[in-house]
Design an enzyme around this catalytic site. Structure first.
Site, PDB file in Angstrom:
ATOM      1  N   ASP A  90       0.868  -1.057  -0.115  1.00 39.72           N
ATOM      2  CA  ASP A  90       0.135  -0.039   0.186  1.00 39.72           C
ATOM      3  C   ASP A  90       1.087   1.264  -0.030  1.00 39.72           C
ATOM      4  OD1 ASP A  90      -1.749   2.136   0.487  1.00 39.72           O
ATOM      5  OD2 ASP A  90      -2.801   1.009   2.346  1.00 39.72           O
ATOM      6  N   GLU A 128      -9.241   3.875  -3.845  1.00 39.28           N
ATOM      7  CA  GLU A 128      -9.654   4.224  -2.232  1.00 39.28           C
ATOM      8  C   GLU A 128      -9.864   5.761  -2.246  1.00 39.28           C
ATOM      9  OE1 GLU A 128      -7.143   4.563   2.111  1.00 39.28           O
ATOM     10  OE2 GLU A 128      -6.514   3.139   0.409  1.00 39.28           O
ATOM     11  N   GLU A 157     -11.062  -6.606   2.368  1.00 43.38           N
ATOM     12  CA  GLU A 157     -10.117  -6.176   3.028  1.00 43.38           C
ATOM     13  C   GLU A 157     -10.595  -6.136   4.334  1.00 43.38           C
ATOM     14  OE1 GLU A 157      -7.030  -2.511   3.161  1.00 43.38           O
ATOM     15  OE2 GLU A 157      -8.756  -2.260   2.022  1.00 43.38           O
ATOM     16  N   ASP A 207     -13.971   3.128  -1.455  1.00 45.01           N
ATOM     17  CA  ASP A 207     -14.657   2.938   0.056  1.00 45.01           C
ATOM     18  C   ASP A 207     -15.905   3.276  -0.182  1.00 45.01           C
ATOM     19  OD1 ASP A 207     -15.135   3.965   2.763  1.00 45.01           O
ATOM     20  OD2 ASP A 207     -12.995   3.290   3.071  1.00 45.01           O
ATOM     21  N   HIS A 242     -12.126  -0.766  -0.420  1.00 45.91           N
ATOM     22  CA  HIS A 242     -11.191  -0.568   0.525  1.00 45.91           C
ATOM     23  C   HIS A 242     -12.053  -0.888   1.957  1.00 45.91           C
ATOM     24  CE1 HIS A 242      -9.827   2.706   3.675  1.00 45.91           C
ATOM     25  NE2 HIS A 242      -8.754   1.765   3.365  1.00 45.91           N
TER      26      HIS A 242
END
Length: 402
Positions: free
Chosen positions: A220, A275, A345, A298, A325
């Protein structure tokens, strides 16, 4: 369980927006010594004084936004996301006019009005975070009024369980806990030169030796790299460490850079991002310009469930995988319904992180957590998103309207 029909639902009577400090949806708002704030590469790392800690440049200044919608029959739906006090102002002073007196079943019209009424000062970021929080609260309220979990209203589960990869500083422990992969934060960016690049490879190589060759490892990069550095890192990480994907390597606005990175990356290495992207239009850019292999919206930031449906459908039509996300139950209820979202995730929010703890604690009660890297679909069967707001936390309502 209510017996109200979909068309005869109790309407929204009150809109309330609170702020909370300390973990939860604003998961960067942690105490000292947490892995999530330990010399992680950022766009601000070009300035030495902001390199060691992300909190030093203000990553946690906003805190959590809590949106609460109360229907005329007393049923309460709520959601948590980021945005803090500025987002609370937007919710109570602007967006509430599109909610009071409306049925939560009108989520499409409500979303449209919220988005286009704020477009002149919104479109992404803080404003869309606020819209996302409202939209999630609408879906929670709708599910509670109908007596159904959100994932049922989205079409039902396409698999019996969710499987997860873990994001945190210890992929080796994540493997022992049953996760399918581990995503490491990148610690050193371009400003730290070749020495920093070598340290990144050493760290990844160390984790590969601990995890073995059969475990996914990802990086990341949190928007911190330039195209040249990202290309060199991707090549070495693939050749020397078998990296599965490189995530959010560049600024989210650099669609051209992402398109070039995807072309430059070794065949077999996945380029992922999204994200910090928002709305169907932002994700259309990523997909139409062939910027990445996996999109990662997200749901608490991209526009909520109502917008995520549109993003996911476009991705499905393009054959693009979508792995949202980490956003706790808000993404679980969506991922379980989608064939092009085969796993999810999980953010390891334990400071170590040496154990699995609820992702949005202490704000949510009843939040499911993976066991052996999995959550059964049946654990999501409570109405709405299946969680309740912890009333013992210090909720602050800065802009009350009632």
């Amino acid at each position: 369980m209510t017996t109200a029909s979909f068309t005869g639902l109790s309407r929204i009577r009150y809109v309330r927006a609170f702020t909370v400090r300390g973990g939860g949806a604003d998961y960067h708002d942690q105490g000292a010594g947490h892995w999530i704030d330990d010399h992680i590469a950022t766009p601000m790392a070009r300035y030495p004084e902001y390199r060691q800690s992300r909190q030093s440049f203000g990553i946690n200044v906003l805190g959590t936004l809590v949106v609460e919608l109360e229907a005329e029959d007393g049923t309460v739906g709520f959601a948590v996301t980021t945005g803090g006090e500025p987002a609370a102002f937007i919710v109570e002073k602007h967006l509430s006019r599109f909610l009071i007196g409306r049925s939560p079943a009108d989520y499409e019209k409500i979303w449209d009005q919220m988005y286009f009424s704020t477009q002149y000062y919104g479109r992404k970021g803080l404003v869309v975070n606020a819209i996302s929080g409202v939209d999630l609260a609408i879906w929670d309220l709708l599910g509670k009024l109908r007596g159904e979990p959100v994932y049922h209203m989205l079409g039902g589960a396409v698999r019996d369980e969710l499987q997860f990869y873990a994001t945190g500083a210890r992929p080796d422990l994540a493997k022992e806990m049953g996760f399918i992969g581990g995503k490491l934060p990148l610690h050193h960016g371009p400003a730290e030169g070749l020495e920093g690049l070598e340290k990144n490879i050493e760290n990844l190589s160390d984790m590969r030796s601990k995890c073995g060759d059969d475990f996914w490892l990802m990086l990341d990069c949190w928007m911190s790299l330039d195209l040249d550095y990202a290309t060199r890192l991707a090549q070495r990480a693939w050749d020397e460490c078998g990296l599965k994907w490189i995530e959010e390597a560049l600024s989210p606005d650099d669609y051209w850079g992402y398109a070039a990175l995807k072309k430059n990356a070794p065949r077999g290495l996945l380029v992922t991002t999204g994200e910090h992207e928002a709305t169907r239009w932002g994700f259309r850019m990523l997909m139409d310009m062939d910027c990445c292999d996996i999109i990662q919206p997200d749901v608490g930031w991209c526009g909520g469930v109502t917008e995520l449906i549109k993003i996911a459908n476009y991705a499905d039509s393009r054959g693009v995988m979508m792995v949202p996300h980490g956003s706790s139950v808000y993404s679980y209820h969506f991922v379980i319904t989608r064939h092009n979202s085969p796993f999810a995730e999980f953010l390891m929010m334990h400071p170590g992180p040496t154990e699995v703890v609820p992702m949005f604690a202490p704000q949510l009660l009843g939040e499911p957590v993976p066991v052996n890297g999995r959550i059964r679909a049946s654990e999501l069967d409570k109405p709405g998103f299946g969680v309740e707001l912890n009333r013992e936390i210090a909720l602050h309502r800065p802009y009350p309207n009632d």
